[in-house]
Design an enzyme around this catalytic site. Structure first.
Site, PDB file in Angstrom:
ATOM      1  N   HIS A 228      32.230  56.067  64.500  1.00 58.94           N
ATOM      2  CA  HIS A 228      33.634  55.970  64.082  1.00 58.94           C
ATOM      3  C   HIS A 228      34.397  57.049  64.851  1.00 58.94           C
ATOM      4  O   HIS A 228      34.683  58.124  64.340  1.00 58.94           O
ATOM      5  CB  HIS A 228      33.763  56.182  62.578  1.00 58.94           C
TER       6      HIS A 228
ATOM      7  N   ASP B 294      37.862  50.144  60.741  1.00 61.21           N
ATOM      8  CA  ASP B 294      37.954  49.739  62.150  1.00 61.21           C
ATOM      9  C   ASP B 294      37.805  48.214  62.266  1.00 61.21           C
ATOM     10  O   ASP B 294      38.524  47.560  63.027  1.00 61.21           O
ATOM     11  CB  ASP B 294      36.856  50.437  62.967  1.00 61.21           C
TER      12      ASP B 294
HETATM   13  P1  NAX Z   1      42.842  64.617  52.333  1.00 61.74           P
HETATM   14  O1  NAX Z   1      42.890  65.852  53.146  1.00 61.74           O
HETATM   15  O2  NAX Z   1      44.104  64.053  51.786  1.00 61.74           O
HETATM   16  O3  NAX Z   1      41.854  64.838  51.096  1.00 61.74           O
HETATM   17  C1  NAX Z   1      40.592  65.430  51.241  1.00 61.74           C
HETATM   18  C2  NAX Z   1      40.289  66.099  49.909  1.00 61.74           C
HETATM   19  O4  NAX Z   1      38.939  66.562  49.977  1.00 61.74           O
HETATM   20  C3  NAX Z   1      41.164  67.316  49.615  1.00 61.74           C
HETATM   21  O5  NAX Z   1      41.751  67.174  48.338  1.00 61.74           O
HETATM   22  C4  NAX Z   1      40.190  68.471  49.681  1.00 61.74           C
HETATM   23  O6  NAX Z   1      40.537  69.534  48.808  1.00 61.74           O
HETATM   24  C5  NAX Z   1      38.900  67.786  49.267  1.00 61.74           C
HETATM   25  N1  NAX Z   1      37.671  68.504  49.613  1.00 61.74           N
HETATM   26  C6  NAX Z   1      37.417  69.298  50.670  1.00 61.74           C
HETATM   27  N2  NAX Z   1      36.177  69.794  50.605  1.00 61.74           N
HETATM   28  C7  NAX Z   1      35.615  69.285  49.492  1.00 61.74           C
HETATM   29  C8  NAX Z   1      34.351  69.446  48.882  1.00 61.74           C
HETATM   30  N3  NAX Z   1      33.399  70.219  49.416  1.00 61.74           N
HETATM   31  N4  NAX Z   1      34.103  68.792  47.729  1.00 61.74           N
HETATM   32  C9  NAX Z   1      35.055  68.010  47.172  1.00 61.74           C
HETATM   33  N5  NAX Z   1      36.282  67.826  47.695  1.00 61.74           N
HETATM   34  C10 NAX Z   1      36.557  68.461  48.838  1.00 61.74           C
HETATM   35  O7  NAX Z   1      42.064  63.557  53.236  1.00 61.74           O
HETATM   36  P2  NAX Z   1      42.079  61.970  53.133  1.00 61.74           P
HETATM   37  O8  NAX Z   1      43.220  61.445  53.900  1.00 61.74           O
HETATM   38  O9  NAX Z   1      41.920  61.572  51.716  1.00 61.74           O
HETATM   39  O10 NAX Z   1      40.777  61.624  54.006  1.00 61.74           O
HETATM   40  C11 NAX Z   1      39.484  61.932  53.541  1.00 61.74           C
HETATM   41  C12 NAX Z   1      38.492  61.852  54.683  1.00 61.74           C
HETATM   42  O11 NAX Z   1      38.418  60.540  55.203  1.00 61.74           O
HETATM   43  C13 NAX Z   1      38.803  62.752  55.882  1.00 61.74           C
HETATM   44  O12 NAX Z   1      37.618  63.432  56.269  1.00 61.74           O
HETATM   45  C14 NAX Z   1      39.202  61.772  56.959  1.00 61.74           C
HETATM   46  O13 NAX Z   1      38.926  62.268  58.258  1.00 61.74           O
HETATM   47  C15 NAX Z   1      38.336  60.593  56.616  1.00 61.74           C
HETATM   48  N6  NAX Z   1      38.734  59.285  57.134  1.00 61.74           N
HETATM   49  C16 NAX Z   1      37.752  58.465  57.537  1.00 61.74           C
HETATM   50  C17 NAX Z   1      37.982  57.157  57.904  1.00 61.74           C
HETATM   51  C18 NAX Z   1      36.870  56.257  58.272  1.00 61.74           C
HETATM   52  O14 NAX Z   1      37.143  55.109  58.669  1.00 61.74           O
HETATM   53  N7  NAX Z   1      35.597  56.657  58.183  1.00 61.74           N
HETATM   54  C19 NAX Z   1      39.368  56.641  57.976  1.00 61.74           C
HETATM   55  C20 NAX Z   1      40.303  57.375  57.081  1.00 61.74           C
HETATM   56  C21 NAX Z   1      40.128  58.868  57.055  1.00 61.74           C
HETATM   57  O15 NAX Z   1      40.816  59.422  58.146  1.00 61.74           O
END
Ligand code: NAX
Length: 369
Positions: free
Chosen positions: A204, A159
């Protein structure tokens, strides 16, 4: 020296895919720090994770990467971890309420907290990216009680960087057109190093408070206030025409605050995928400012999701919130007391902290079930 053990959860996801090369090229922890990556994902993503590991092998990264483990065994991944990058979480599905999502992720964070408590290095440094990032930090802190609270942070740097990117875009176009108009040479293009004083406060989420009231630009060899380059107070959210010292531009069509708050949605609408490259870059900056020997202690004030306990800004204690901090040598950080809250920012921040308190209460209630 033994390599730094870095666990990345959500290792098969899209942010990890952009982040791994930055770490493996030595751009996060410093070129001289050897890293052993521990990529963790859940069993349904095991094949995708194995594919990522193949690509890491095929990439012939620099010597910074000493090894990589790709696993669905969380104990194996967290054992001895000195840095934990928590990307893994439950995604929001159609029809799912925001509160359901908080509950599902609270369960995941409970497990991550237990893993950190039992298997990670006692001084492990954590950045939580999975949403709701700040509330997830709180849950971690409950289930990893031995970990110093200052070691648990969340990403608000994306952000922060989005806001700086927008400010630079606006400032540069104004400086360029001003210099083109009077026939003088083009003014030097401003870069991120020419901006200081920006901060994101709060959650966030859409309640976050992007604050430019202390921003200055480095123009022609000196620091000047933001308004001398961008005089549009309404766009900046500095309008003081309303009672209470202005409205921060919230709800103003096209204002900076609205644009920063909606940037994630705009990227999602355009790409049909959420931000990944910029998120990975922001994680890299967050970690290198905090932990790399080259940068920590020398970086400017940055926004980080941190504990509010003992903060000097008057923010309610007991939650994690984005606040301005300065990273200090050796992987520590302090609140940046150079920042103060305008009445308007304080009012909006209070609303954001109420949201954080609601999220915390919901997460705790869901964990009791
Ligand atoms: P993806 O959906 O591409 O990847 C997430 C991965 O986590 C998947 O491969 C899934 O199988 C795995 N996963 C789920 N549960 C798990 C567990 N218990 N242990 C280990 N792995 C697990 O998401 P991606 O685009 O890589 O985003 C990851 C996270 O970042 C999301 O929660 C998203 O909302 C968050 N974000 C946060 C941001 C921030 O500024 N704080 C910005 C970017 C992003 O949107």
């Amino acid at each position: 020296m033994a390599p730094l053990r870095v666990v990345i959860t959500g290792g098969a996801g899209q942010i990890a895919y952009s982040l791994i090369p930055l770490i493996a090229r030595g751009l996060v922890f410093g070129p001289d720090v050897k890293v052993h990556l521990r990529l963790l994902d859940i069993p349904p993503a095991a094949n995708a994770l194995a594919g990522v590991a193949m690509e890491v092998q095929d990439s012939l990264f620099s010597t910074a990467l000493e090894g990589v483990l790709a696993t669905t065994n969380d104990v194996e991944a967290f054992t001895g971890a000195q840095v934990a990058i928590l990307l893994g979480g439950f995604p929001r599905r159609p029809g799912m309420e925001r509160w359901d999502l908080i509950g599902k992720n609270a369960g995941i964070m409970k497990r991550m907290g237990e893993l950190l408590e039992t298997y990670a290095s006692p001084n492990c440094k954590v950045v939580v990216v999975a949403n709701p990032a700040q509330t997830n930090c709180y849950i971690l802190s409950i289930y990893a009680p031995s970990l110093p609270r200052k070691n648990i942070t969340s990403l608000s740097r994306l952000d922060h960087d989005r806001m700086i990117g927008m400010l630079l875009h606006e400032a540069n176009s104004r400086l360029m057109s001003a210099s083109a108009g009077n026939g003088s040479e083009c003014v030097r293009k401003l870069t991120a190093a020419d901006v200081r004083g920006a901060c994101i406060w709060g959650n966030h989420s859409n309640s976050q408070v992007p604050d430019v009231s202390a921003v200055e630009f480095f123009v022609d060899g000196r620091w000047v206030p933001i308004e001398s380059v961008i005089p549009d107070r309404t766009w900046l959210g500095l309008s003081n025409s309303l009672p209470g010292g202005g409205n921060l531009g919230v709800g103003t069509e096209g204002s900076l605050v609205e644009a920063v708050r909606k940037r994630g949605a705009a990227v999602l609408a355009a790409r049909k995928l959420s931000s990944a490259m910029s998120a990975a870059n922001a994680i890299a900056e967050h970690l290198s400012d905090w932990l790399s020997p080259e940068k920590s202690g020398h970086s400017p004030a940055v926004s980080m999701g941190v504990t509010t306990d003992g903060n000097p800004f008057g923010v309610s204690e007991g939650v994690f919130s984005s606040l301005p901090v300065r990273c200090t040598l050796g992987g520590d950080w302090n609140y940046d007391e150079g920042f103060s809250l305008t009445d308007d920012v304080r009012r909006h921040l209070e609303a954001s902290v109420v949201e954080l308190e609601d999220e915390k209460a919901t997460a705790l209630k869901m964990l009791e079930k």
